[in-house]
Design a protein around this motif. Structure first.
Motif, short mmCIF file in Angstrom:
data_model
loop_
_atom_site.label_atom_id
_atom_site.label_comp_id
_atom_site.label_asym_id
_atom_site.label_seq_id
_atom_site.Cartn_x
_atom_site.Cartn_y
_atom_site.Cartn_z
N LEU A 4 -11.92 -12.35 -7.46
CA LEU A 4 -11.47 -11.03 -7.88
C LEU A 4 -12.25 -9.93 -7.17
N SER A 5 -13.54 -10.16 -6.95
CA SER A 5 -14.33 -9.18 -6.21
C SER A 5 -13.80 -9.03 -4.79
N GLY A 6 -13.37 -10.13 -4.19
CA GLY A 6 -12.79 -10.08 -2.85
C GLY A 6 -11.48 -9.33 -2.82
N VAL A 7 -10.62 -9.58 -3.83
CA VAL A 7 -9.35 -8.86 -3.93
C VAL A 7 -9.61 -7.37 -4.06
N LEU A 8 -10.54 -7.02 -4.93
CA LEU A 8 -10.87 -5.62 -5.17
C LEU A 8 -11.41 -4.96 -3.91
N ASP A 9 -12.28 -5.65 -3.22
CA ASP A 9 -12.86 -5.10 -1.99
C ASP A 9 -11.78 -4.85 -0.95
N THR A 10 -10.83 -5.76 -0.83
CA THR A 10 -9.74 -5.59 0.14
C THR A 10 -8.90 -4.37 -0.21
N ILE A 11 -8.57 -4.22 -1.48
CA ILE A 11 -7.75 -3.07 -1.90
C ILE A 11 -8.48 -1.76 -1.61
N VAL A 12 -9.75 -1.69 -2.02
CA VAL A 12 -10.49 -0.44 -1.90
C VAL A 12 -10.77 -0.10 -0.44
N ALA B 223 -9.63 3.30 1.37
CA ALA B 223 -10.62 3.99 2.20
C ALA B 223 -10.11 4.26 3.61
N VAL B 224 -9.50 3.26 4.25
CA VAL B 224 -9.05 3.44 5.63
C VAL B 224 -7.88 4.40 5.69
N ARG B 225 -6.88 4.16 4.86
CA ARG B 225 -5.67 5.00 4.92
C ARG B 225 -5.97 6.45 4.57
N HIS B 226 -6.87 6.67 3.59
CA HIS B 226 -7.16 8.04 3.15
C HIS B 226 -8.42 8.61 3.80
N ARG B 227 -8.92 7.89 4.79
CA ARG B 227 -10.05 8.36 5.59
C ARG B 227 -11.22 8.80 4.71
N VAL B 228 -11.59 7.92 3.82
CA VAL B 228 -12.69 8.21 2.89
C VAL B 228 -14.00 8.22 3.66
N ASN C 47 0.83 -1.21 0.00
CA ASN C 47 0.00 0.00 0.00
C ASN C 47 0.86 1.25 0.00
N ALA C 48 0.24 2.38 0.29
CA ALA C 48 0.90 3.67 0.10
C ALA C 48 2.17 3.83 0.93
N SER C 49 2.29 3.11 2.04
CA SER C 49 3.50 3.21 2.85
C SER C 49 4.72 2.73 2.09
N MET C 50 4.50 2.00 1.00
CA MET C 50 5.62 1.40 0.29
C MET C 50 5.90 2.09 -1.04
N LEU C 51 5.31 3.25 -1.27
CA LEU C 51 5.60 3.98 -2.49
C LEU C 51 7.05 4.44 -2.50
N THR D 215 -16.06 17.36 -5.21
CA THR D 215 -15.08 18.40 -5.50
C THR D 215 -13.83 17.80 -6.16
N VAL D 216 -13.10 18.65 -6.86
CA VAL D 216 -11.86 18.22 -7.51
C VAL D 216 -10.81 17.77 -6.48
N PRO D 217 -10.62 18.50 -5.36
CA PRO D 217 -9.66 18.02 -4.36
C PRO D 217 -10.00 16.63 -3.82
N THR D 218 -11.30 16.34 -3.67
CA THR D 218 -11.70 15.00 -3.22
C THR D 218 -11.30 13.95 -4.24
N ILE D 219 -11.54 14.23 -5.52
CA ILE D 219 -11.15 13.28 -6.57
C ILE D 219 -9.64 13.12 -6.59
N ASP D 220 -8.91 14.21 -6.44
CA ASP D 220 -7.45 14.12 -6.39
C ASP D 220 -6.99 13.18 -5.28
N SER D 221 -7.63 13.29 -4.12
CA SER D 221 -7.29 12.42 -3.00
C SER D 221 -7.58 10.96 -3.33
N TYR D 222 -8.73 10.71 -3.96
CA TYR D 222 -9.06 9.34 -4.34
C TYR D 222 -8.06 8.78 -5.35
#
Length: 407
Positions: free
Chosen positions: A191-199, A204-209, A122-126, A247-254
Motif C-alpha cells: 500500500l505504501s508503494g501504491v500511495l507513493d506512485t499516486i503521489v 507531483a509530476v503532473r502538477h509540478r509540485v 490520472n487527471a487526463s481522464m477526468l 498559501t491557499v492557492p497552493t493548497i487548492d492546487s494540491y
C-alpha cells in the motif's frame, strides 16, 4: 490468484457493448481496471468472439513503448491489426501516457465495427477533461477497489462479519491485498508503494509540485481528517500553525491533484431546508481505508470516521449522488439521491449508550420531510426501527447486493 468477479461492472460493460460510444474505465491506480477488462475479454471469448477480433494493448508495458510517443503511431498500430470482417474489440490500458491520446481514440471510435474500451488513472481522464477531449462521444465507468461483499467472496477462510469488517477497515480492499492479507507487513509495504506512485507520478509530476514535503503534509492532513469539513484555507492555517507556511492557492492546487488522481473524493454540503448545494466547505474521503492505515499507522483508527468513509465509498459504488446534509445548526452525515428518491443516513460506531442513540437520531428526526432515514452502526444487532428510522448493522448493509436493498 483466482480473479474476483466484479459482476456489476461487467454488466455495465456488457450493456454498452457494441454501442457507438467509447467506453472509458477510470479509477485510482491498482484498483482493478485492467483486470476488469481482462475478465470482459474472457466473457467475449466465452460468447464466441475469437482472438482475431480482440485487440488488447497495455501502454505501461515496455513492449509497447514505441506506441506511446505519438497518437498517430498508436492509431496506425491498431488499424493494422483490425480483422477484415466483423466487429473488432479494442482495449487500450493506461491510454493517458500517450500525448493527445484523444486523437487516436476518437478516430478509432469513429470507425464502423470498432468497439473501443480504454482505461486511465490520472487527471487526463477526468470527466471534465474527457468531455473536451472526446467531444461527448464516450461513457465513463469509474471503479473503486473491492467492495466489502466482493472482498468477502475472495476470503479463503471463514471470518465472522465483525472480524472481516475490522480487517477490511484496517487494510482496505485493493485486489492484491487479498493475496497478502496473512502478512500485514507485506500489505503495508504494498500500500505504501501504491500511495507513493499516486503521489509522485499522478500528482507531483503532473502538477509540478515544488515541495514534496509540503504535498505529503497535505496528504497526511487529509487522511487524518476524513469526514471533517475542510477547505483550502483551513488546511493552510493548520499547516502554518505547525510551522509549515503555505498559501491557499497552493493548497487548492494540491487538492485538485489529489482528487484528480482519485486518491480523495470531495463531497459538497446540501442545505436540507433550503434545498440547495453549499460548495465553499466540503468533506473529503479517501479512496481506500488501507491507504489511510499506510499513511497514519494502526494507532490512528478513529473507527467512527473510518466507517463513515466506508459507507461513502459503498454509496458511490451504487452510483448514488451523495452530499453532506446541513440542517440549521446540525449535520446529517449523508443526503443520498437514488434517481428520484432521497435518503438520509447517519453513521456511528456505536449507539449502545442511550444518550448517544438519541444524539444520532436527533438530526434525522428534525428533517422536515418523509424520505427514508437510516442509521448505520457497528452494533451487532438485527435491524430495528426507532419511530420510522431504520437502524442496521454495517457489515450486513455493506453486503446488500442492490440499490433497492440499500433503501
Amino acid at each position: 490468484m483466482e480473479l474476483i468477479a466484479r459482476e456489476e461492472y461487467l454488466e455495465w460493460l456488457e450493456e454498452w457493448r457494441d454501442k457507438d460510444v467509447i467506453k472509458v474505465v477510470t479509477g485510482v491506480r491498482r484498483c482493478g481496471k485492467s483486470t476488469l477488462l481482462r475478465m470482459f475479454r474472457d466473457r467475449l471469448r466465452a460468447g464466441g468472439v475469437d482472438d482475431e477480433h480482440i485487440i488488447a494493448i497495455d501502454l505501461e508495458d515496455l513492449d509497447n513503448n514505441a506506441l506511446t510517443g505519438n497518437p498517430v503511431v498508436l492509431y496506425e498500430h491498431v488499424m493494422a491489426r483490425l480483422p477484415s470482417s466483423g466487429v473488432a474489440y479494442v482495449f487500450i490500458d493506461e491510454v493517458q501516457v500517450v500525448p493527445q491520446f484523444e486523437q487516436a481514440v476518437a478516430s478509432l471510435g469513429a470507425k464502423e465495427k470498432v468497439d473501443v474500451y480504454v482505461t486511465g488513472s490520472n487527471a487526463s481522464m477526468l470527466s471534465s477533461d474527457l468531455a473536451t477531449r472526446l467531444t461527448g462521444r464516450y461513457v465513463e465507468l469509474s471503479i473503486l477497489p473491492l467492495s466489502f461483499a466482493e472482498w468477502m467472496s475472495a476470503q479463503a477462510t471463514h471470518l465472522s462479519s465483525l472480524d472481516a469488517y475490522r480487517q477490511f477497515s484496517q487494510w482496505g480492499s485493493f485486489p492484491l491485498t487479498v493475496q497478502l492479507q496473512n502478512s500485514p507487513d507485506s500489505v503495508g509495504q504494498y500500500l505504501s508503494g501504491v500511495l507513493d506512485t499516486i503521489v509522485t507520478r499522478d500528482v507531483a509530476v503532473r502538477h509540478r509540485v515544488g515541495k514534496m514535503s509540503m504535498l505529503l503534509s497535505v496528504v497526511d492532513f487529509m487522511a487524518d481528517n476524513i469526514g471533517n469539513l475542510t477547505s483550502a484555507r483551513r488546511i493552510a492555517d493548520a499547516l502554518t500553525l505547525k510551522g509549515r507556511k503555505v498559501t491557499v492557492p497552493t493548497i487548492d492546487s494540491y487538492l485538485d491533484g489529489l482528487t484528480a488522481s482519485y486518491l480523495f473524493y470531495p463531497v459538497s454540503r446540501y442545505d436540507i431546508r433550503g434545498k440547495n448545494r453549499l460548495d465553499r466547505i466540503r468533506k473529503y474521503y479517501i479512496v481506500d481505508p488501507g491507504l489511510r492505515t499506510a499513511l497514519l499507522g494502526r494507532a490512528s483508527p478513529d473507527h467512527g470516521r473510518v466507517l463513515e468513509n466506508i459507507v461513502f465509498l459503498e454509496l458511490r459504488r451504487r452510483h448514488a449522488k451523495v452530499y453532506v446534509g446541513k440542517l440549521d445548526a446540525t449535520e446529517v452525515d449523508f443526503v443520498v439521491e437514488w434517481g428520484q428518491r432521497t435518503q438520509y443516513i447517519q453513521v456511528a460506531q456505536t449507539v449502545a449508550d442511550l444518550a448517544t442513540l438519541q444524539r444520532e437520531l436527533a438530526p434525522l428526526r428534525a428533517i422536515p420531510d418523509y424520505n427514508h432515514r437510516l442509521l448505520i452502526t457497528l452494533d451487532p444487532l438485527p435491524p430495528q426501527s426507532h419511530d420510522g428510522i431504520d437502524q442496521v448493522y454495517a457489515p450486513d448493509w455493506l453486503q446488500q447486493t442492490s440499490a433497492s436493498e440499500l433503501l
